[in-house]
Every structure is written in C-alpha cells, then in structure tokens.
Design an enzyme around this catalytic site. Structure first.
Site, PDB file in Angstrom:
ATOM      1  N   TYR A 188      46.623  36.901  48.921  1.00  0.00           N
ATOM      2  CA  TYR A 188      45.656  36.735  47.841  1.00  0.00           C
ATOM      3  C   TYR A 188      44.327  36.227  48.384  1.00  0.00           C
ATOM      4  O   TYR A 188      44.250  35.669  49.485  1.00  0.00           O
ATOM      5  CB  TYR A 188      46.187  35.776  46.773  1.00  0.00           C
ATOM      6  CG  TYR A 188      46.369  34.347  47.237  1.00  0.00           C
ATOM      7  CD1 TYR A 188      45.338  33.421  47.105  1.00  0.00           C
ATOM      8  CD2 TYR A 188      47.567  33.913  47.802  1.00  0.00           C
ATOM      9  CE1 TYR A 188      45.505  32.106  47.527  1.00  0.00           C
ATOM     10  CE2 TYR A 188      47.737  32.612  48.216  1.00  0.00           C
ATOM     11  CZ  TYR A 188      46.700  31.711  48.085  1.00  0.00           C
ATOM     12  OH  TYR A 188      46.866  30.407  48.514  1.00  0.00           O
ATOM     13  N   CYS A 189      43.277  36.441  47.605  1.00  0.00           N
ATOM     14  CA  CYS A 189      41.941  35.942  47.935  1.00  0.00           C
ATOM     15  C   CYS A 189      41.208  35.698  46.618  1.00  0.00           C
ATOM     16  O   CYS A 189      41.807  35.758  45.544  1.00  0.00           O
ATOM     17  CB  CYS A 189      41.191  36.931  48.830  1.00  0.00           C
ATOM     18  SG  CYS A 189      40.994  38.575  48.101  1.00  0.00           S
ATOM     19  N   THR A 190      39.920  35.439  46.670  1.00  0.00           N
ATOM     20  CA  THR A 190      39.182  35.032  45.472  1.00  0.00           C
ATOM     21  C   THR A 190      39.157  36.115  44.402  1.00  0.00           C
ATOM     22  O   THR A 190      39.567  35.907  43.263  1.00  0.00           O
ATOM     23  CB  THR A 190      37.742  34.640  45.839  1.00  0.00           C
ATOM     24  OG1 THR A 190      37.766  33.656  46.861  1.00  0.00           O
ATOM     25  CG2 THR A 190      37.010  34.088  44.620  1.00  0.00           C
ATOM     26  N   ILE A 217      42.431  35.534  42.702  1.00  0.00           N
ATOM     27  CA  ILE A 217      42.625  34.241  42.030  1.00  0.00           C
ATOM     28  C   ILE A 217      41.884  34.200  40.698  1.00  0.00           C
ATOM     29  O   ILE A 217      42.373  33.649  39.709  1.00  0.00           O
ATOM     30  CB  ILE A 217      42.140  33.089  42.933  1.00  0.00           C
ATOM     31  CG1 ILE A 217      42.873  33.110  44.270  1.00  0.00           C
ATOM     32  CG2 ILE A 217      42.328  31.745  42.243  1.00  0.00           C
ATOM     33  CD1 ILE A 217      42.178  32.289  45.350  1.00  0.00           C
TER      34      ILE A 217
END
Length: 314
Positions: A188-190, A217
């Site tokens: 996952y990332c922003t 996120i």
C-alpha cells in the site's frame, strides 16, 4: 474506477476541494500538453503540482470546487485520460502556493527501466476487503512509502522498508529473502501510484500473489469506518495540510520548513524546535550558518503573514 461521486463538503470547514490523481498511459505528446494544462489550471484558480511524462500523469491540485471540476473535465476530455481516476478531500485553506505543471522522465520515480503497470501489475483490493487480506497469517504487508511518511501512521503489522526515497525500494526487495517466506504480499501507499510500479516490479521479480490497496490509504480512510479500521495514526499528504485522518479530516501535524519532516504537537514543545529553523529531527545536523539563513527566511515569512500575504518560501 473513475470517481464520479462527489465527496460532500464537510460542514463548517473545507473551502477548497483537493483532488489527488494519477493515470498510467502511453502519452507521447506530454511535452506539448504542458502549457494548455497550465493555462487551464491558472484560468480556474487551481494550484498544486501535476507531473507529465511518457507514462502518464500524476499529482495533486486544489482550488474552488468549480475550478477543480473544470480541470478534471478538461483532463478527461483528452483521449489518453478518459478513464482518469481521482480522489477528493477538502482543505480549510488553500494548501498550495502556486501551480506547477512539470515534465518528467517518470510520473513516480523508481529508477528501474521498462516497468509498465499497463502490462503487468498486482491484484487490486478494495478498501472493504483489505482488512481480511492483511489479517491473513499467510500475508506479508509492505508499506511502500518513505520513512518520514511511515513515522506518523501505518497499518498494523506492516513491514516498513525504512526507505528515504522510492528509488531505494527495488534494492530493499532484492536484499530481503524473507519476503518469500509467505505466499501473499500486500502493498500500500498514499494514493495508489507507487504500488502500481511496486507490484509490477514484484511480479517481474517472480512473486506470484501480489496485491495492492486500490485507491491507497486515502481511499481506505475515506471509506472504512474508524471503528473497523486497522490503520493507526495519520496519513502524510504532500501539501500544506501535512496529514489527514479517518474521513479525510485534516490532521494535527505541522511541517518543519527546514527539513520537511512532519511534526506532532508534542514535537513542537521540544527545546530543539524553532519555527522554520530546526526541529527534533534536524537540530543536530544544522550548522550555525544554516540556522542564520533559515531565521532570515522565517523573518520574511512572518512579515508576509502580518501583511496578510503568504511568502513563497513558507
């Protein structure tokens, strides 16, 4: 997944609409598109940063709601961006000082040749299904963001590569044999863009079951009820809000304008903190010459505030 539903403006806050967007596509005319896009944003009072490259577009913009809608419609009127996705949130004040449309080699820099998420990519997982995946004991969860981002929030049980830039991620993967210890990898990332390349890279490295959080996120915090959430802390964002929390509400973090690290309210009480000059993260590495230069800049910022203006160095 083109977001057609508009995020309602929170009551009593949020005068500026923020749109985070990216799209991987073959975009040969990216250099010629820079000026028309810049003009469109300027004409609609929109500020932020948009990156253009052969592989597509990436960035975050903010402005009056009508202005943002106009820019998004303009982008989607281009054949390359007809399926453009974006994520929305609100800011109580303009989170950017200027509008920049920049030409780049990559829209997110990994530094590995021939990684194309349009050809190979991991399996998307909706926010509603994410908790089940990362709670599975057969899953390794990897945060693909950088260390200053992970410091203020992360998913429970996630592995933090402690990278200072996304360019370090491929070497971290190659040097971690333990990643093969479980069959599933969840990343996952922003907002999702780094995972597009990260999962493509992992697949090319021979990992089979590779998953990533669709919308990142930000989408998870928007859609997942806080009482069901496995997210702890705040999510770092690349604008003057600094962080957001569940429901995409503005967080309480501020930014050290000397080192660009996010600061908690507790950090501000440190004797090493001086507005615009140093903080607990950078105090020890600053010279007296640095501090003098930063104090002079902060003085100009303070003068601008007293005039009701925003200094470009802030």
């Amino acid at each position: 997944m083109t977001d057609t539903l508009h995020t309602p403006r929170p009551e009593a806050e949020g005068q500026f609409l923020v749109a985070a967007l990216y799209h991987f596509v073959s975009f040969e005319r990216f250099a010629d598109f820079r000026q028309p896009l810049q003009q469109m944003c300027d004409d609609n009072g929109v500020k932020g940063t948009l990156l253009l490259a052969h592989e597509g577009i990436n960035g975050t913009i903010a402005g009056p709601e009508d202005g943002i809608r106009a820019v998004l419609a303009f982008l989607r009127s281009q054949p390359e961006f007809s399926a453009l996705e974006h994520k929305e949130s609100w800011a109580s004040s303009m989170p950017f000082l200027r509008m920049k449309v920049r030409l780049k080699k990559e829209i997110v820099t990994m530094g590995v040749e021939d990684i194309d998420p349009n050809k190979i990519v991991g399996t998307y997982v909706a926010p509603q299904d994410w908790n089940s995946l990362i709670s599975d004991p057969d899953t390794i969860v990897i945060d693909t963001r950088n260390d200053y981002e992970t410091a203020i929030g992360t998913f429970r049980g996630a592995v933090d590569p402690n990278t200072k830039s996304f360019r370090e991620f491929p070497d971290w993967v190659k040097n971690n044999a333990a990643l093969a210890s479980k069959p599933k990898i969840a990343m996952y990332c922003t907002g999702g863009i780094r995972c597009e390349k990260a999962t493509a890279f992992m697949k090319e490295q021979g990992f089979d079951e590779v998953y990533h959080l669709k919308g990142g996120i930000l989408k998870y915090l928007e859609e997942m009820p806080e009482e069901e959430s496995l997210w702890d802390g705040a999510c770092f964002v690349f604008d003057e809000r600094v962080s957001v929390t569940h429901g995409l509400k503005e967080g309480e973090h501020t930014l050290c304008h000397a080192c660009r690290q996010p600061l908690t309210q507790q950090d501000l009480l440190s004797p090493h903190h001086e507005d615009g000059v140093s903080c607990i993260h950078c105090h020890e590495i600053r010279t007296e010459e640095d501090r003098l230069r930063y104090r002079q800049r902060q003085h100009q910022i303070d003068l601008a505030k007293r005039r009701g203006e925003r200094h470009l160095g802030s």
